[in-house]
Each structure stands twice: as structure tokens, then as C-alpha cells.
Design an enzyme around this catalytic site. Structure first.
Site, PDB file in Angstrom:
ATOM      1  N   THR A 165      -7.131  -8.745  -0.974  1.00  0.00           N
ATOM      2  CA  THR A 165      -6.435  -7.452  -0.999  1.00  0.00           C
ATOM      3  C   THR A 165      -6.436  -6.857   0.410  1.00  0.00           C
ATOM      4  O   THR A 165      -7.491  -6.744   1.040  1.00  0.00           O
ATOM      5  CB  THR A 165      -7.112  -6.498  -2.000  1.00  0.00           C
ATOM      6  OG1 THR A 165      -7.018  -7.091  -3.294  1.00  0.00           O
ATOM      7  CG2 THR A 165      -6.442  -5.135  -2.025  1.00  0.00           C
ATOM      8  N   HIS A 204      -1.076  -0.827  -4.755  1.00  0.00           N
ATOM      9  CA  HIS A 204      -2.399  -0.567  -5.316  1.00  0.00           C
ATOM     10  C   HIS A 204      -2.309   0.472  -6.440  1.00  0.00           C
ATOM     11  O   HIS A 204      -3.197   1.309  -6.601  1.00  0.00           O
ATOM     12  CB  HIS A 204      -3.336  -0.075  -4.200  1.00  0.00           C
ATOM     13  CG  HIS A 204      -4.761  -0.514  -4.343  1.00  0.00           C
ATOM     14  ND1 HIS A 204      -5.326  -1.498  -3.578  1.00  0.00           N
ATOM     15  CD2 HIS A 204      -5.764  -0.099  -5.169  1.00  0.00           C
ATOM     16  CE1 HIS A 204      -6.593  -1.651  -3.907  1.00  0.00           C
ATOM     17  NE2 HIS A 204      -6.885  -0.826  -4.871  1.00  0.00           N
ATOM     18  N   SER A 211     -12.480  -8.320  -9.742  1.00  0.00           N
ATOM     19  CA  SER A 211     -12.574  -7.578  -8.478  1.00  0.00           C
ATOM     20  C   SER A 211     -13.913  -7.790  -7.776  1.00  0.00           C
ATOM     21  O   SER A 211     -14.949  -7.954  -8.428  1.00  0.00           O
ATOM     22  CB  SER A 211     -12.404  -6.084  -8.773  1.00  0.00           C
ATOM     23  OG  SER A 211     -12.820  -5.306  -7.673  1.00  0.00           O
ATOM     24  N   LYS A 215      -2.652  -9.758  -1.663  1.00  0.00           N
ATOM     25  CA  LYS A 215      -2.231  -8.614  -2.497  1.00  0.00           C
ATOM     26  C   LYS A 215      -2.153  -7.341  -1.671  1.00  0.00           C
ATOM     27  O   LYS A 215      -3.088  -7.039  -0.909  1.00  0.00           O
ATOM     28  CB  LYS A 215      -3.248  -8.428  -3.625  1.00  0.00           C
ATOM     29  CG  LYS A 215      -3.035  -7.179  -4.466  1.00  0.00           C
ATOM     30  CD  LYS A 215      -3.942  -7.182  -5.660  1.00  0.00           C
ATOM     31  CE  LYS A 215      -3.760  -5.982  -6.553  1.00  0.00           C
ATOM     32  NZ  LYS A 215      -4.461  -4.784  -6.058  1.00  0.00           N
ATOM     33  N   GLY A 257       2.751   0.481 -11.644  1.00  0.00           N
ATOM     34  CA  GLY A 257       3.598   1.300 -12.510  1.00  0.00           C
ATOM     35  C   GLY A 257       4.064   0.625 -13.780  1.00  0.00           C
ATOM     36  O   GLY A 257       4.846   1.216 -14.532  1.00  0.00           O
ATOM     37  N   TYR A 312     -12.377  -8.303  -1.156  1.00  0.00           N
ATOM     38  CA  TYR A 312     -12.225  -7.317  -0.085  1.00  0.00           C
ATOM     39  C   TYR A 312     -13.079  -7.839   1.051  1.00  0.00           C
ATOM     40  O   TYR A 312     -14.221  -8.260   0.818  1.00  0.00           O
ATOM     41  CB  TYR A 312     -12.786  -5.964  -0.505  1.00  0.00           C
ATOM     42  CG  TYR A 312     -11.900  -5.141  -1.403  1.00  0.00           C
ATOM     43  CD1 TYR A 312     -10.610  -4.775  -1.012  1.00  0.00           C
ATOM     44  CD2 TYR A 312     -12.362  -4.685  -2.633  1.00  0.00           C
ATOM     45  CE1 TYR A 312      -9.817  -3.994  -1.833  1.00  0.00           C
ATOM     46  CE2 TYR A 312     -11.567  -3.893  -3.459  1.00  0.00           C
ATOM     47  CZ  TYR A 312     -10.295  -3.549  -3.052  1.00  0.00           C
ATOM     48  OH  TYR A 312      -9.501  -2.771  -3.854  1.00  0.00           O
TER      49      TYR A 312
HETATM   50  C1  LIG Z   1      -9.215   1.886 -11.834  1.00  0.00           C
HETATM   51  C2  LIG Z   1      -8.584   0.918 -10.881  1.00  0.00           C
HETATM   52  C3  LIG Z   1      -9.391   0.144 -10.058  1.00  0.00           C
HETATM   53  C4  LIG Z   1      -8.809  -0.764  -9.178  1.00  0.00           C
HETATM   54  N1  LIG Z   1      -9.613  -1.566  -8.417  1.00  0.00           N
HETATM   55  C5  LIG Z   1      -9.065  -2.510  -7.634  1.00  0.00           C
HETATM   56  C6  LIG Z   1      -9.879  -3.432  -6.926  1.00  0.00           C
HETATM   57  O1  LIG Z   1     -11.102  -3.391  -7.008  1.00  0.00           O
HETATM   58  N2  LIG Z   1      -9.269  -4.356  -6.154  1.00  0.00           N
HETATM   59  C7  LIG Z   1      -7.897  -4.431  -6.037  1.00  0.00           C
HETATM   60  O2  LIG Z   1      -7.389  -5.295  -5.323  1.00  0.00           O
HETATM   61  N3  LIG Z   1      -7.109  -3.568  -6.697  1.00  0.00           N
HETATM   62  C8  LIG Z   1      -7.651  -2.640  -7.506  1.00  0.00           C
HETATM   63  N4  LIG Z   1      -6.831  -1.796  -8.219  1.00  0.00           N
HETATM   64  C9  LIG Z   1      -5.390  -1.936  -8.118  1.00  0.00           C
HETATM   65  C10 LIG Z   1      -4.863  -2.934  -9.201  1.00  0.00           C
HETATM   66  O3  LIG Z   1      -5.266  -4.234  -8.902  1.00  0.00           O
HETATM   67  C11 LIG Z   1      -3.338  -2.909  -9.291  1.00  0.00           C
HETATM   68  O4  LIG Z   1      -2.784  -3.129  -8.019  1.00  0.00           O
HETATM   69  C12 LIG Z   1      -2.797  -1.608  -9.862  1.00  0.00           C
HETATM   70  O5  LIG Z   1      -3.608  -1.136 -10.902  1.00  0.00           O
HETATM   71  C13 LIG Z   1      -1.385  -1.827 -10.387  1.00  0.00           C
HETATM   72  O6  LIG Z   1      -0.835  -0.646 -10.852  1.00  0.00           O
HETATM   73  P1  LIG Z   1      -0.850  -0.200 -12.407  1.00  0.00           P
HETATM   74  O7  LIG Z   1      -2.223   0.294 -12.677  1.00  0.00           O
HETATM   75  O8  LIG Z   1       0.172   0.865 -12.462  1.00  0.00           O
HETATM   76  O9  LIG Z   1      -0.520  -1.429 -13.244  1.00  0.00           O
HETATM   77  C14 LIG Z   1      -7.399  -0.880  -9.100  1.00  0.00           C
HETATM   78  C15 LIG Z   1      -6.596  -0.094  -9.936  1.00  0.00           C
HETATM   79  C16 LIG Z   1      -7.180   0.792 -10.830  1.00  0.00           C
HETATM   80  C17 LIG Z   1      -6.277   1.597 -11.730  1.00  0.00           C
END
Ligand SMILES: Cc1cc2nc3c(=O)[nH]c(=O)nc-3n(C[C@H](O)[C@H](O)[C@H](O)COP(=O)(O)O)c2cc1C
Length: 403
Positions: A186, A300, A136, A276, A333, A160
Site C-alpha cells: 500500500t 483508501h 493487513s 495498492k 465506495g 506497509y
Molecule cells: C476500517 C478500515 C481500515 C483499513 N485499513 C487498511 C489497512 O490496514 N491497509 C490498507 O491498505 N488499506 C486499509 N483500508 C482501506 C481498504 O483496504 C480499502 O482501500 C477501502 O476500504 C475501500 O473502500 P470501501 O471501504 O469504500 O470499500 C482500510 C479501510 C477501512 C474502512
């Protein structure tokens, strides 16, 4: 009447099979975790409340996440019997390269905050299991240090776009130089989602020392000990920040970004471009027309718009709409290998997991990420065999009934 005898030692002895003693508590804890939900429970016990909630939580009423998870659990599989599944092969090809499993690690910010081994632990496990990992922009380990920790891993860089375009361009250049294979842009964070658990917990980055957090330290001494005795927790790609995540996002990210900016991104990045955060078939079409090589259907993890479309439900229509022009990944999920198999059967080219590996990380560092991956892999292989699918290509929509 049954005749009885005194138990004989010679008959009793073969039944006594003491378990090997695991001296390390982490190993013991991880061995007991049979599911991602088990890892989640272990993570909750080991991590301060505000950090666990930051990871576990979603936006507003957390409906987007709950709905995504319930669609996975409401799926009905349709197995095909009497198929030769003696040699199940869950490997796939993604962006023209092999991947040993049909899932990869989604980008997650602040990973060293969840557990001090952070991004390095995640990239090492990705390397070992031959699956991709997206670092990230909000990572706590630099682009170069992650590359050094996982030189052979398939690494993607998640971007980002900030108000400061020159900074974004510099990050893309650094990722290309460090050997990152793809750029993942993203697009679902024009502004911060309302993460109410964070507001209620008074959560800041880095976590502030308040009366509440000091009291918490007594309950999670290992986490606080690691925080205070390892490399200071900070963002690797931006100047230090002291405040809430929402304020950070709203001050840094560019809400004025439009489709026209995709052209600029395309011109800055030569390799594969993944977009994304796509949530409609129309947007999937638009970004593919603008040059995306792959898209991630994602809300997300429910952390942005609440009541958003459930990404899994979009898979069949989006796959039909973009055809062979782009690869379609999906996340949000996913808590089991059966979820991964369901998404692949509906036509996804790969699945991403976020919290699943973070729960592992919080439960036991690198070994915990490893355990999460083992759990998911075992479930993928078993579900494929029970469905009668030897390869991922054998999985088809007839294996799954969506409610
Ligand atoms: C703690 C956390 C931080 C995240 N940070 C980012 C990020 O910095 N950039 C991004 O594109 N998505 C981020 N996401 C979203 C994840 O890339 C992903 O889309 C999401 O976790 C998928 O769902 P799941 O946790 O149910 O597998 C984050 C998700 C979590 C849980």
C-alpha cells in the site's frame, strides 16, 4: 353491486403462512438486511460510536468517499436485451488463478476491534466463497493464525513499509512461509490522513476506558463483553500501541519511501506483487514498469487524501495504458453488486470491498460477513442477467455510461 360472503376458513387457511421462527437474534437481524446499507445500519446500532465512526468515516470533509459513491450511483446502465442469461457465471481469473466472484476483501486494520471474531471470520468466508482476502499489516490476528483459519483461502498479505526495513522483510518472509499467494504493497499512506471523526471522538487503540466509553458500554454491552472476555485486542505484527491511529502511523511508517524501494520489495518477494493506492495513469505506468503484476486504483476508501481522484473514473484510461502488462483492480465506495458490475464493465479485472464486509462483521460476526457476501453476489448475478451478460467477459464498456 358486489355480492359479499362471510370469509370461509377453508379459503383462509391456505393464505396463512407463518414465517419460520428464528430464535437467534443475529439470524433475525441478518435476514432482515437486504442491502449493505441495511447492514451498515445494524452495525451502527451494535457498535460503540467511536469504533463505528473509525470504520465508517473518511478523511477531512469525506469528499473523496462521497464522490466515489456518487459516481457509482450516477452511472447509467445500458442493458442488451434477448441474451441467453439462464446460466450466469460471475467467476473470474485473477493473478492466474480462479476466483468465484469478481470481488475480494480489501485489507482492513484492527478488524477484531470492529467485532471480536475479526480476521478469522473474514478469511473463513473468503475461503467458503472462493474469493481472495488481503490481511493487513495492521491486523489483529497473526499471519499464521489467519492462514490456519483459512488454509484453502486465497490469501494476500498487505504490507506497509516501516522505517524499520528489517521488520518489513521479516513480515514478507512469514507471509511467504505461511502460504500467502501475493504481496499487496500500500503506497498511499506516507502520513496519516486527517480522520476528524476519530479526533472528535477521542478515539485510541485500544479504546480507552473513559467516562464516555464507560457510559457507552451500557448501550453496547455485548461489544464490550466480547472485548473484555476474548483474546486481548492488539496488533499482531507490531509491539503494543497505546494512542491514536494517526500518531501510530506517523511514528511507524516511512514517509521517505520512493520508487527506488520498489526494487527492494521486488527482490524480497518472489510471488505476484500488487501495488495498492494508485491514483493517476502516470503512476500506474511507473509501478508496472517497476515490476508490479497488478495495481489497485484506490484512494483508501477516502481515508487519506481528501478531494482525491475517483478511482472508478480512472479505470478506462489506466486499463488502456497498462494493457496486458498488469491486472487492474479498483476499490473505494463499493456498496452493492451493481457497483461491482459497473467497474468490471469499464474494464477492471476485479473489485475490492472494505467497509461492505466490515458492516457485515459488526452486524453479526462471521454470519454477517457471509450475509454481506451473499447480498453482493445476488446483486452481481441479477445485474449481469438484467444487462444481458452471461459471463464477466461479456460485460463491456457499452453496458455503462459514465456521467
Ligand atoms: C476500517 C478500515 C481500515 C483499513 N485499513 C487498511 C489497512 O490496514 N491497509 C490498507 O491498505 N488499506 C486499509 N483500508 C482501506 C481498504 O483496504 C480499502 O482501500 C477501502 O476500504 C475501500 O473502500 P470501501 O471501504 O469504500 O470499500 C482500510 C479501510 C477501512 C474502512
Amino acid at each position: 353491486m358486489t355480492e359479499r360472503q362471510l370469509p370461509k376458513w377453508s379459503e383462509l387457511r391456505p393464505l396463512l403462512r407463518p414465517k419460520p421462527v428464528r430464535l437467534r437474534p443475529t439470524e433475525r437481524r441478518l435476514e432482515k438486511a437486504l442491502t449493505i446499507e441495511d447492514l451498515r445500519r445494524a452495525a451502527r446500532r451494535r457498535t460503540p460510536r467511536s469504533v463505528f465512526d473509525y470504520t465508517d468515516g473518511a478523511a477531512d470533509g469525506e469528499l473523496s468517499l462521497a464522490r466515489a459513491r456518487s459516481l457509482f450511483s450516477d452511472i447509467e446502465f445500458r442493458p442488451q436485451i434477448l441474451q441467453d442469461v439462464s446460466d450466469v457465471d460471475p467467476s473470474i481469473e485473477l493473478l492466474g488463478k480462479p476466483s468465484a466472484l469478481p470481488f475480494g476483501f480489501a485489507p482492513t486494520g484492527f478488524t477484531r476491534m470492529m467485532q471480536h471474531e475479526g480476521e478469522r471470520a473474514v478469511v473463513r468466508v473468503a475461503q467458503q466463497h472462493k474469493i481472495p482476502y488481503a490481511l493487513s499489516t495492521m491486523g489483529t490476528t497473526s499471519i499464521e493464525d489467519v492462514a490456519a483459519a483459512g488454509p484453502e483461502a486465497r490469501k494476500w498479505f498487505q504490507l506497509y513499509v516501516w522505517r524499520d526495513r528489517a521488520a518489513a522483510e521479516e513480515l514478507m518472509n512469514r507471509a511467504a512461509t505461511a502460504g500467502y499467494e501475493a504481496l499487496m504493497l500500500t503506497v498511499d499512506v506516507p502520513v496519516a490522513g486527517a480522520r476528524l471523526r476519530d479526533v472528535r471522538n477521542g478515539f485510541t487503540i485500544p479504546p480507552a476506558l473513559t467516562a464516555r466509553t464507560v457510559a457507552d458500554a451500557a448501550r453496547h454491552p455485548a461489544w464490550w463483553g466480547n472485548l473484555l472476555t476474548t483474546e486481548a485486542l492488539r496488533f499482531a505484527s507490531l509491539d503494543s500501541w497505546d494512542g491514536t491511529v494517526a500518531d501510530l502511523i506517523n511514528s511507524l511508517f516511512d514517509p521517505a519511501m520512493t520508487m527506488a524501494d520498489l526494487e527492494w520489495i521486488r527482490s524480497c518477494w518472489d510471488g505476484p506483487l500488487i501495488i495498492k493506492g494508485i491514483q493517476t495513469t502516470d503512476d500506474a505506468r511507473r509501478v508496472v514498469d517497476a515490476g508490479a503484476d497488478a495495481i489497485v486504483l484506490s484512494n483508501h476508501g477516502g481515508r487519506q487524501l481528501d478531494r482525491a481522484p475517483v478511482p472508478l473514473r480512472l479505470v478506462p484510461d489506466v486499463v488502456a495504458g497498462v494493457g496486458d502488462e498488469a491486472e487492474v483492480l479498483v476499490d473505494t465506495g463499493v456498496m452493492s453488486g451493481a457497483d461491482v458490475v459497473a467497474a468490471m464493465a469499464l474494464g477492471a479485472d476485479a473489485v475490492l470491498v472494505g467497509r461492505a464486509y466490515l458492516y457485515g462483521l459488526m452486524a453479526g460476526g462471521e454470519r454477517g460477513v457471509e450475509r454481506a457476501t451473499e447480498i453482493l453476489e445476488t446483486e452481481v448475478r441479477r445485474t449481469m442477467a438484467l444487462l444481458g451478460a452471461r459471463t464477466i467477459a461479456d460485460l463491456a464498456p457499452h453496458h455503462v455510461k459514465l456521467p
